[in-house]
Design an enzyme around this catalytic site. Sequence first.
Site, PDB file in Angstrom:
ATOM      1  N   SER A 165       0.787  -1.228   0.000  1.00  0.00           N
ATOM      2  CA  SER A 165       0.000   0.000   0.000  1.00  0.00           C
ATOM      3  C   SER A 165       0.826   1.288   0.000  1.00  0.00           C
ATOM      4  O   SER A 165       1.589   1.552  -0.923  1.00  0.00           O
ATOM      5  CB  SER A 165      -0.955  -0.048   1.200  1.00  0.00           C
ATOM      6  N   ASP A 216     -10.134  -6.502  -3.371  1.00  0.00           N
ATOM      7  CA  ASP A 216      -9.582  -5.148  -3.475  1.00  0.00           C
ATOM      8  C   ASP A 216      -9.711  -4.685  -4.928  1.00  0.00           C
ATOM      9  O   ASP A 216      -8.792  -4.815  -5.727  1.00  0.00           O
ATOM     10  CB  ASP A 216      -8.117  -5.136  -3.035  1.00  0.00           C
ATOM     11  N   HIS A 243      -8.006  -5.174   0.888  1.00  0.00           N
ATOM     12  CA  HIS A 243      -6.784  -4.428   0.591  1.00  0.00           C
ATOM     13  C   HIS A 243      -5.598  -4.918   1.422  1.00  0.00           C
ATOM     14  O   HIS A 243      -4.517  -5.157   0.883  1.00  0.00           O
ATOM     15  CB  HIS A 243      -7.030  -2.939   0.834  1.00  0.00           C
TER      16      HIS A 243
END
Length: 265
Positions: A165, A216, A243
């Site tokens: 991320s 996601d 995610h």
Amino acid sequence: MNFLRHRLVVLVLVFLATLLLYLLLPSIRQSSMEPSLEAQRIGLMTTPLPPLPAINISIHTGQLPGDPPLFFREALPADGAGRQILPRLQVVLLHGQAFTSQTWEALGTMALLAVNGYQAIAVDLPGYGKSPDSKALKNDLYRVDLLSRFMESLGVRAPVLVSPSMSGQYSIPFLMKNHAQLRGFIPIAPVGTQSYISQQYQNIQTPTLIVSGALDTNLGAQSHKNLVQLPNHSVLKLEGAGHACYMDKTREFHQGLINFLRTLK
């Protein structure tokens, strides 16, 4: 006379049965001892889950001076008796926006890497955990330089870089500039992949495991679309995961992580 004839027939039948059993015994023994060809194929395609740590792995912490100072955790590889050994590879673990280096310790990722012969180093990125923020890091070049100095200070050479991320702000520019310094790259739905063109991705030969959660559909799908342009990539899509897929499906992520590392020489 009939009794003798009957006894002769029985003896002939017993002889024939014994002969038949003798002829069939090698194939029966072989089929009971050897897996089928299909089972051998399956064995080549699938690898058992990595073992859970059977020994105590110590997680050491430290802080590197600089602007900003960087807090890190480290797990050194050990054998079955708990003795420290030389690492097969060094694995540097970055983290997402809601997490820190402590996440990798809590998930057991650092211990898992250590018992499988890898040195695990997890860092608190600036402004997270125990690493203070720095205004100087609003630029890609500064972030690339920060990672380079961090690795150099700890004697890390040719590591595998794990980047979920938010940490894509650091890892993707680093990959573009210093990919020759990486033995492998494991992006987990990272930010920043849209900032580069196809040719820039295609010039990179670093072995890459692209990880995302099947649920996601935002950042995971976007980053996947860009990262598959890397020529030397494989994909790990975790079903039923969002995610932060490595937290939703930790066991499956760990399996994919260790299997990927085993392919690197």
